[in-house]
Structure formats: C-alpha cells, structure tokens
Scaffold this motif. Structure first.
Motif, short mmCIF file in Angstrom:
data_model
loop_
_atom_site.label_atom_id
_atom_site.label_comp_id
_atom_site.label_asym_id
_atom_site.label_seq_id
_atom_site.Cartn_x
_atom_site.Cartn_y
_atom_site.Cartn_z
N ALA A 1 1.00 48.93 24.36
CA ALA A 1 1.78 47.91 25.09
C ALA A 1 1.95 46.63 24.29
CB ALA A 1 1.09 47.60 26.42
N ALA A 2 1.24 46.50 23.18
CA ALA A 2 1.32 45.26 22.39
C ALA A 2 2.67 45.13 21.70
CB ALA A 2 0.19 45.23 21.36
N LYS A 3 3.06 43.90 21.48
CA LYS A 3 4.28 43.56 20.75
C LYS A 3 3.88 42.66 19.59
CE LYS A 3 7.28 44.87 24.14
NZ LYS A 3 7.41 46.26 24.20
N CYS A 4 4.77 42.53 18.61
CA CYS A 4 4.53 41.63 17.49
C CYS A 4 4.93 40.23 17.92
CB CYS A 4 5.35 42.05 16.27
SG CYS A 4 4.93 43.70 15.66
N SER A 5 4.05 39.26 17.76
CA SER A 5 4.38 37.90 18.19
C SER A 5 5.53 37.33 17.37
CB SER A 5 3.15 36.99 18.07
OG SER A 5 2.75 36.87 16.73
N GLU A 6 5.73 37.82 16.14
CA GLU A 6 6.80 37.31 15.29
C GLU A 6 8.19 37.74 15.76
OE1 GLU A 6 3.08 37.79 12.88
OE2 GLU A 6 4.16 39.03 14.29
N THR A 7 8.29 38.91 16.40
CA THR A 7 9.60 39.46 16.79
C THR A 7 9.73 39.68 18.29
OG1 THR A 7 8.85 41.75 16.54
CG2 THR A 7 9.80 40.71 14.59
N SER A 8 8.65 39.58 19.03
CA SER A 8 8.61 39.87 20.48
C SER A 8 9.03 41.31 20.76
CB SER A 8 9.49 38.90 21.27
OG SER A 8 9.01 37.59 21.12
N SER B 1 8.07 45.70 19.52
CA SER B 1 7.03 46.55 18.93
C SER B 1 7.41 46.97 17.51
CB SER B 1 6.77 47.77 19.80
OG SER B 1 7.96 48.53 19.92
N LEU B 2 8.62 46.62 17.05
CA LEU B 2 9.10 47.00 15.71
C LEU B 2 9.08 45.81 14.76
CD1 LEU B 2 12.20 49.17 16.70
CD2 LEU B 2 9.95 49.97 16.00
N VAL B 3 8.75 46.10 13.49
CA VAL B 3 8.76 45.09 12.43
C VAL B 3 9.26 45.76 11.15
CG1 VAL B 3 6.33 45.45 11.81
CG2 VAL B 3 7.41 43.27 11.31
N ASP B 4 10.06 45.05 10.36
CA ASP B 4 10.64 45.62 9.14
C ASP B 4 9.58 45.86 8.07
OD1 ASP B 4 13.16 45.55 10.23
OD2 ASP B 4 13.79 43.72 9.18
#
Length: 148
Positions: free
Chosen positions: A48-55, A57-60
C-alpha cells in the motif's frame, strides 16, 4: 571459356562475402532492443506504500523512492530505496533486460522494490492521565483560649 570462369569466380566470391551476414542475421536482430524501449523502465513499490517523491507506487529507473503510507498508517521502514538505473546498451543492464524484454517497444514490466515494506495502522495516541484532585489541607484547629 576463360571469361566465364572469371565471372563464375567473381559471383562465388560475392556470395561468400555475404555469407557471414546471412548466417548471423538472426542473432544481430535480437540486439535491437538495446536502443529500442519506447518507455522509461520503472520500479514499483510493493504493498500500500507510495513513493513520497511521486505520490505513486512507480518511480523511474535511476531515481529514489521514500516509502510513505496512507494517512493513519506507518511504514515499516522509511529508508530511501533506489530504482536501478538503465542504459539499455547491453544485458543484463542491472536486471532490466529480463524485465523489459529483448525487443523494441515499451518496457514489458516493472521491477519490484521494497518487498519487505508494510503499512500498519498507527496506534491511537494515549491521552495523558488526568491528575487526581489534590486533597485540601485541613484548616488548623484553633488553639483553646486561655482560661481567665
């Protein structure tokens, strides 16, 4: 006769010069993926966590992700996670070729990161105890009046 022998030798030579290309053509075509992914490979944060940088769950590829849980929940770890970079030039490319595929087009999948991170409900704050009322100090007993 001499002319026809020379022409035949030239034709055989021309075909022989092309033979390596014909034999290796299939192997060369698989290397086209080195430049061909049409989308940036991405990592996906599990759970359920998300990346705080992108809001999201995906990051490049090549970026970092700090796990963040929905309101009222806490992440089991808030350590920053790195999504491996991708140059796309040659396998294994930090594991991207096995995920994105060996052909051109969009990257076929996402690399999983943070598999051990979980979101758990944040415990409710315990209210401070209410102080007990203080016991009033009894009034002093008046001293007896002196006898006349």
């Amino acid at each position: 006769m001499r002319r026809s022998a020379t022409a035949i030798a030239a034709g055989v030579g021309a075909i022989a010069a092309q033979l390596p290309l014909f034999l290796l053509q299939e192997q060369v075509s698989t290397l086209q993926a080195a430049w061909g992914w049409s989308s940036t490979p991405q990592c996906e944060l599990s759970g359920a966590a998300k990346c705080s940088e992108t809001s999201q769950s995906l990051v490049d590829a090549g970026a970092t992700c700090t796990p963040e849980c929905p309101a009222g929940q806490s992440a089991s770890s808030s350590a920053s996670l790195s999504c491996p970079s991708s140059g796309g030039s040659a396998p294994p490319d930090n594991g991207w070729w096995s995920i994105c595929g060996y052909t051109s087009g969009a990257c076929a999948g996402n690399m999983a990161i943070g598999s051990g991170i979980t979101c758990t409900p944040t415990p409710a704050a315990t209210p401070a105890p209410t102080p007990a009322p203080s016991t009033p100090t009894p009034a002093p007993t008046p001293a007896p009046a002196p006898a006349p």
